[in-house]
Design an enzyme around this catalytic site. Structure first.
Site, mmCIF file in Angstrom:
data_model
loop_
_atom_site.group_PDB
_atom_site.id
_atom_site.type_symbol
_atom_site.label_atom_id
_atom_site.label_comp_id
_atom_site.label_asym_id
_atom_site.label_seq_id
_atom_site.Cartn_x
_atom_site.Cartn_y
_atom_site.Cartn_z
ATOM 1 N N MET A 3 0.789 -1.313 0.092
ATOM 2 C CA MET A 3 0.079 -0.002 -0.041
ATOM 3 C C MET A 3 0.856 1.211 0.046
ATOM 4 O O MET A 3 0.285 2.299 0.357
ATOM 5 C CB MET A 3 -0.858 0.006 1.165
ATOM 6 C CG MET A 3 -2.003 -1.110 1.059
ATOM 7 S SD MET A 3 -2.934 -1.416 -0.363
ATOM 8 C CE MET A 3 -4.082 -0.250 0.100
ATOM 9 N N HIS B 90 -3.630 -4.662 -9.302
ATOM 10 C CA HIS B 90 -4.573 -3.482 -9.022
ATOM 11 C C HIS B 90 -6.093 -4.011 -8.998
ATOM 12 O O HIS B 90 -6.402 -4.474 -10.058
ATOM 13 C CB HIS B 90 -4.286 -2.472 -9.829
ATOM 14 C CG HIS B 90 -5.294 -1.246 -9.131
ATOM 15 N ND1 HIS B 90 -5.031 -0.341 -8.173
ATOM 16 C CD2 HIS B 90 -6.478 -0.656 -9.821
ATOM 17 C CE1 HIS B 90 -5.930 0.633 -8.082
ATOM 18 N NE2 HIS B 90 -6.929 0.520 -9.240
ATOM 19 N N GLU C 70 6.947 5.054 -13.045
ATOM 20 C CA GLU C 70 7.102 6.216 -11.944
ATOM 21 C C GLU C 70 5.884 6.809 -11.740
ATOM 22 O O GLU C 70 5.891 7.428 -10.912
ATOM 23 C CB GLU C 70 8.324 7.057 -12.433
ATOM 24 C CG GLU C 70 9.606 6.342 -12.180
ATOM 25 C CD GLU C 70 10.711 7.354 -12.630
ATOM 26 O OE1 GLU C 70 10.717 8.453 -12.606
ATOM 27 O OE2 GLU C 70 11.748 6.655 -12.792
HETATM 28 C C1 GRF Z 1 -5.530 -6.758 -3.561
HETATM 29 O O1 GRF Z 1 -6.948 -6.810 -3.679
HETATM 30 C C2 GRF Z 1 -4.791 -5.887 -4.505
HETATM 31 O O2 GRF Z 1 -5.474 -5.759 -5.604
HETATM 32 C C3 GRF Z 1 -4.750 -4.646 -3.616
HETATM 33 O O3 GRF Z 1 -4.592 -5.031 -2.284
HETATM 34 C C4 GRF Z 1 -5.099 -6.191 -2.236
HETATM 35 C C5 GRF Z 1 -4.315 -6.971 -1.408
HETATM 36 O O4 GRF Z 1 -4.898 -8.148 -0.833
HETATM 37 N N1 GRF Z 1 -3.821 -3.697 -3.877
HETATM 38 P P1 GRF Z 1 -3.805 -9.191 -0.221
HETATM 39 O O5 GRF Z 1 -3.138 -8.682 0.880
HETATM 40 O O6 GRF Z 1 -2.975 -10.031 -1.379
HETATM 41 O O7 GRF Z 1 -4.831 -10.319 0.576
#
Ligand code: GRF
Length: 187
Positions: free
Chosen positions: A88, A107, A140
């Site tokens: 994140m 994503h 980027e």
């Molecule tokens: C996923 O839905 C991904 O697309 C998003 O964050 C979520 C992470 O899920 N960026 P996890 O930690 O793999 O269970």
């Protein structure tokens, strides 16, 4: 087949990490998970790393030069692919420039639509007909690199945020490993 040493970046639950670990055990899957990086010491995904004896690195993104710490570990484990699986934080430009090998991200929307956070809410609000997930190269710019693969489904009238998330994440578990196979198909 020589498998690519792969590092998975996580921040949370780690369901994508879990499924990638599982797929990587198949003899003809092109990636081997050698390292997990997490910016969150409480991330559930660390449990999967520990359970599978995969080394993990906890990073503090508030620390100056934390990206050098990551680069050092990437070098140590001879990593040639980074997968962002629910990571994140933004990847520092300096890390992208210095790593020089593929960094891919999953994503939860059909990019280029709905970049950024709160995708499910926005998808419903916008009355989209379909949604899904996208695996793309990290550039980027946020959620903007070259697309490797998209997986989609039609939205039902009864779908709410929770259901959309569930359906999208089920597709992610298939899509991420498929994207890795596509990435290395001719290499
Ligand atoms: C996923 O839905 C991904 O697309 C998003 O964050 C979520 C992470 O899920 N960026 P996890 O930690 O793999 O269970």
């Amino acid at each position: 087949m020589v498998k690519k040493n792969t590092c998975i970046f996580i921040s949370g639950y780690g369901s994508n990490l879990k499924s990638l670990i599982k797929r990587s055990r198949e003899y003809n899957f092109p990636a081997k998970i050698k390292l997990v990086v997490s910016n969150n010491s409480k991330a559930n995904g660390i449990f999967y790393a520990k359970k599978n004896s995969i080394p993990y690195l906890l990073i503090n993104t508030k620390k100056r030069n934390f990206d050098f710490e990551i680069l050092k570990s990437l070098k140590k484990y001879k990593i040639s692919l980074i997968c962002l699986a629910g990571y994140m934080k933004i990847i520092p430009k300096r890390l992208i420039r210095n790593f020089k090998k593929p960094i891919i991200n999953i994503h939860p929307s059909l990019l280029p639509k709905f970049k950024g956070l709160n995708t499910y809410e926005r998808v419903l609000k916008n009355k989209e007909i379909q949604t899904g997930c996208t695996v793309h190269h990290v550039s980027e710019k946020l959620d903007d690199g070259k697309i490797i693969l998209k997986k989609r489904f039609f939205i039902q009238k009864s779908d709410n945020i929770k259901i959309l998330k569930n359906k999208t994440q089920n597709l992610e578990r298939i899509g991420f490993s498929e994207a890795i196979i596509n990435l290395f198909r001719y290499n």
